[in-house]
Structures are given as structure tokens and as C-alpha cells.
Design a protein around this motif. Structure first.
Motif, mmCIF file in Angstrom:
data_model
loop_
_atom_site.group_PDB
_atom_site.id
_atom_site.type_symbol
_atom_site.label_atom_id
_atom_site.label_comp_id
_atom_site.label_asym_id
_atom_site.label_seq_id
_atom_site.Cartn_x
_atom_site.Cartn_y
_atom_site.Cartn_z
ATOM 1 N N MET A 137 0.830 -1.199 0.000
ATOM 2 C CA MET A 137 0.000 0.000 0.000
ATOM 3 C C MET A 137 0.870 1.256 0.000
ATOM 4 O O MET A 137 0.575 2.229 -0.711
ATOM 5 C CB MET A 137 -0.943 0.022 1.203
ATOM 6 C CG MET A 137 -1.805 1.281 1.261
ATOM 7 S SD MET A 137 -2.917 1.350 2.690
ATOM 8 C CE MET A 137 -4.267 0.326 2.096
ATOM 9 N N ALA A 138 1.942 1.255 0.792
ATOM 10 C CA ALA A 138 2.826 2.420 0.837
ATOM 11 C C ALA A 138 3.430 2.700 -0.533
ATOM 12 O O ALA A 138 3.537 3.859 -0.956
ATOM 13 C CB ALA A 138 3.926 2.205 1.872
ATOM 14 N N ALA A 139 3.818 1.647 -1.256
ATOM 15 C CA ALA A 139 4.370 1.813 -2.596
ATOM 16 C C ALA A 139 3.316 2.350 -3.557
ATOM 17 O O ALA A 139 3.615 3.174 -4.427
ATOM 18 C CB ALA A 139 4.922 0.486 -3.102
ATOM 19 N N CYS A 140 2.077 1.896 -3.391
ATOM 20 C CA CYS A 140 0.970 2.383 -4.229
ATOM 21 C C CYS A 140 0.754 3.873 -4.017
ATOM 22 O O CYS A 140 0.570 4.631 -4.968
ATOM 23 C CB CYS A 140 -0.299 1.597 -3.892
ATOM 24 S SG CYS A 140 -1.753 2.065 -4.862
ATOM 25 N N VAL A 141 0.782 4.296 -2.740
ATOM 26 C CA VAL A 141 0.603 5.726 -2.445
ATOM 27 C C VAL A 141 1.755 6.531 -3.040
ATOM 28 O O VAL A 141 1.546 7.605 -3.616
ATOM 29 C CB VAL A 141 0.508 5.943 -0.917
ATOM 30 C CG1 VAL A 141 0.458 7.440 -0.598
ATOM 31 C CG2 VAL A 141 -0.725 5.243 -0.357
ATOM 32 N N GLU A 142 2.957 6.017 -2.911
ATOM 33 C CA GLU A 142 4.126 6.705 -3.477
ATOM 34 C C GLU A 142 3.965 6.918 -4.973
ATOM 35 O O GLU A 142 4.302 7.979 -5.507
ATOM 36 C CB GLU A 142 5.377 5.871 -3.191
ATOM 37 C CG GLU A 142 6.654 6.410 -3.812
ATOM 38 C CD GLU A 142 7.129 7.699 -3.169
ATOM 39 O OE1 GLU A 142 7.786 8.496 -3.866
ATOM 40 O OE2 GLU A 142 6.837 7.915 -1.969
ATOM 41 N N ARG A 143 3.403 5.928 -5.673
ATOM 42 C CA ARG A 143 3.216 6.023 -7.121
ATOM 43 C C ARG A 143 2.041 6.897 -7.517
ATOM 44 O O ARG A 143 2.086 7.585 -8.542
ATOM 45 C CB ARG A 143 2.974 4.621 -7.725
ATOM 46 C CG ARG A 143 4.144 3.671 -7.698
ATOM 47 C CD ARG A 143 3.836 2.450 -8.564
ATOM 48 N NE ARG A 143 2.570 1.810 -8.196
ATOM 49 C CZ ARG A 143 2.462 0.826 -7.319
ATOM 50 N NH1 ARG A 143 3.538 0.375 -6.701
ATOM 51 N NH2 ARG A 143 1.280 0.283 -7.045
ATOM 52 N N SER A 144 0.962 6.869 -6.709
ATOM 53 C CA SER A 144 -0.327 7.354 -7.191
ATOM 54 C C SER A 144 -0.810 8.669 -6.593
ATOM 55 O O SER A 144 -1.619 9.371 -7.214
ATOM 56 C CB SER A 144 -1.403 6.280 -6.935
ATOM 57 O OG SER A 144 -1.024 5.045 -7.481
ATOM 58 N N PHE A 145 -0.371 9.003 -5.377
ATOM 59 C CA PHE A 145 -0.920 10.175 -4.693
ATOM 60 C C PHE A 145 -0.551 11.456 -5.431
ATOM 61 O O PHE A 145 0.620 11.682 -5.758
ATOM 62 C CB PHE A 145 -0.399 10.236 -3.259
ATOM 63 C CG PHE A 145 -0.982 11.349 -2.434
ATOM 64 C CD1 PHE A 145 -2.241 11.233 -1.888
ATOM 65 C CD2 PHE A 145 -0.261 12.518 -2.218
ATOM 66 C CE1 PHE A 145 -2.782 12.259 -1.130
ATOM 67 C CE2 PHE A 145 -0.787 13.548 -1.459
ATOM 68 C CZ PHE A 145 -2.056 13.415 -0.913
ATOM 69 N N GLN A 146 -1.567 12.281 -5.688
ATOM 70 C CA GLN A 146 -1.358 13.524 -6.419
ATOM 71 C C GLN A 146 -1.485 14.732 -5.491
ATOM 72 O O GLN A 146 -2.299 14.740 -4.562
ATOM 73 C CB GLN A 146 -2.367 13.639 -7.567
ATOM 74 C CG GLN A 146 -2.205 12.572 -8.633
ATOM 75 C CD GLN A 146 -3.231 12.696 -9.738
ATOM 76 O OE1 GLN A 146 -3.988 13.672 -9.811
ATOM 77 N NE2 GLN A 146 -3.271 11.702 -10.623
ATOM 78 N N ALA A 147 -0.705 15.743 -5.777
ATOM 79 C CA ALA A 147 -0.691 16.954 -4.945
ATOM 80 C C ALA A 147 -2.023 17.689 -4.981
ATOM 81 O O ALA A 147 -2.302 18.513 -4.100
ATOM 82 C CB ALA A 147 0.433 17.881 -5.398
ATOM 83 N N SER A 148 -2.860 17.387 -5.968
ATOM 84 C CA SER A 148 -4.167 18.041 -6.077
ATOM 85 C C SER A 148 -5.182 17.488 -5.084
ATOM 86 O O SER A 148 -6.290 18.029 -4.952
ATOM 87 C CB SER A 148 -4.711 17.874 -7.494
ATOM 88 O OG SER A 148 -4.835 16.497 -7.825
#
Length: 268
Positions: free
Chosen positions: A55-66
Motif C-alpha cells: 500500500m505504501a508503494a501504491c501511495v508513493e506512485r499514485s498520490f497527487q498533490a491536487s
């Protein structure tokens, strides 16, 4: 909370298993749900499932500043992975929406970063502690018990000792990360159910829970408001519904060692 955590709790906090058992027939931390993160819209980010390295890797890849709002549905999980994810949320004042549950590491490390918290009807938030000095002291006290258990499973004494030492080092390193996170974000020790060695008293908390919290505390609105003072908190009901169904759910919860925060309050 009156009971010191056992080795299962220690291993769970470090290895990513929920220390909570069951509530309403659902096994927390054993649901088999695939961890999921998704940028649902430019402004809404979704986290579902157990918190782990994936999950942490997914957030690193996917989370957007918007992102302006995070939807949470998690039984908790690995402390280190939760702190990695929380780093993406810090300083943003995000809306945190609890869709079904936000327990353990989800509640410990995500909700204190919120600008606003919305708990949807029927959703639940549970706390069972964190990596505090009492946990470290208990692990040291239980060293021989841990070694014997590993040896009974076939490990040599040398391997069992090495395993304990590695686990203790991991706990200490992660505890330091937690302390830095709490200081940086002004997280009340009461929210983390922080205790000193040999004590069951929670630092920075007054009042008593409603029930015997052998497994976990179900967070009520008044306790949350006293601890997470920087967040706007929408009113919510943590009593598992009203009428006969709600009464039955509360009775089952108490039998399984869950209590409500009741008169507990975070104090300076």
C-alpha cells in the motif's frame, strides 16, 4: 486500557497484523481484502485494506498533490508503512473521510493530520495503542518467553535470540520514527495511548473508558475532539446503531473485549 500487550500485539504492530480480533463477525486484519489505493478524482484519494509495504508503494506512485480528500477504510497494519504513507498527507489539512473503519495504524497516524474528519454513519474508529515505552519494556521482560516459543517451533536458541534482538531493534527504530512524527504534528500522547514502563495509565488522559478495553477502544466524538484539536470534526455516533440491533452489537462488542472511550479526554 488495563491489560499489558502480549507478544502477539508486539509482533502485530511491527509485522502488520491488526491486534484487534473481531467485531460484528468480521475478523479485523484478516479480511483478505487486497490493499488498494487509487486517485479516484484529482481531488479524492482512496485507501482500502490493510496497511503494508504494498500500500505504501501504491501511495508513493499514485498520490497527487491536487488531493483534497482521502477516503479511509482500513483495519490498520504495519506501523512503518503507515508512517511512510502519512508523510504524503502531512501539512495538507486534508479532509479524512472514514467510510467503514479506520483502526490501529490508520487512526494513529492518518487522522491526526486531517483538517476535517468525517465519520460516515455506521463507520468505526478503534485504538489499541502504539509503540510506547511500556511496550518496549514488556518485550524485554518477555524475552525468555519469546525464545522458548520460537524454540518450541523448531528454532535453535541462537536463532531465537537473534530473532528477538532483531524485533527489538526494529521496534526501537520505528518507535523513534513515531516520536518524531508525533512531535512534528503535535499528536497528543493520549491519542496514541502512550504509557510508561510498568504502568497501565495512559499519558495525558483523564477519565475512564466505558467498559473493559481488553482488545481495543472504540473512539467517540468527545474523545476525538479533545485529542485532535486541530481538526474540524463532523458530529458522529460511535455506538454501533440504535434500537435492538445496536444493543446487540454493543453487547457482542463488550463480550469480545471492546470498550468505548466514554469519559476519557486528552489533557495537556
Amino acid at each position: 486500557m488495563r491489560r499489558m500487550p502480549g507478544l502477539a500485539t508486539i509482533l502485530g504492530l511491527l509485522a502488520g497484523l491488526s491486534a484487534c480480533t473481531t467485531l460484528g463477525g468480521v475478523a479485523y486484519g484478516e479480511r483478505g481484502r487486497a490493499p488498494l489505493c487509487a486517485q479516484q478524482t484529482p481531488e479524492i484519494f482512496v485507501l482500502t485494506g490493510g496497511i503494508d509495504a504494498e500500500m505504501a508503494a501504491c501511495v508513493e506512485r499514485s498520490f497527487q498533490a491536487s488531493t483534497r480528500e482521502v477516503h479511509l477504510d482500513s483495519p490498520g497494519g504495519h506501523v512503518g508503512a503507515a508512517l511512510d504513507i502519512a508523510a504524503h498527507f502531512e501539512g495538507r489539512g486534508l479532509v479524512m473521510r472514514v467510510v467503514d473503519e479506520c483502526n490501529s495504524s490508520c487512526a494513529n497516524y492518518f487522522l491526526p493530520l486531517a483538517g476535517r474528519i468525517v465519520v460516515e454513519p455506521g463507520a468505526i474508529i478503534m485504538l489499541h495503542g502504539s509503540l510506547d515505552p511500556a511496550l518496549r519494556a514488556h518485550m524485554i521482560d518477555e524475552r525468555e518467553t519469546f525464545i522458548r516459543e520460537r524454540m518450541s517451533g523448531g528454532a535453535s536458541r541462537a536463532d531465537a535470540i537473534a530473532s528477538h534482538d532483531s524485533l527489538l531493534a526494529n521496534l526501537e527504530a520505528t518507535s523513534e520514527r513515531q516520536a518524531e512524527f508525533a512531535a512534528r504534528n503535535r499528536v497528543a500522547p493520549g491519542w496514541l495511548l502512550h504509557r510508561q514502563p510498568g504502568s497501565t495509565a495512559i499519558d495525558g488522559v483523564s477519565g475512564e473508558p466505558d467498559g473493559d478495553a481488553d482488545t481495543a477502544l472504540i473512539v467517540e466524538e468527545t474523545f476525538m475532539r479533545s485529542c485532535l484539536v486541530g481538526a474540524q470534526i463532523d458530529p458522529f455516533d460511535a455506538r454501533l446503531g440504535r434500537g435492538p440491533v445496536g444493543l446487540l452489537a454493543r453487547q457482542v462488542a463488550r463480550l469480545r473485549g471492546f470498550a468505548w472511550t466514554g469519559e476519557m479526554r486528552c489533557v495537556a
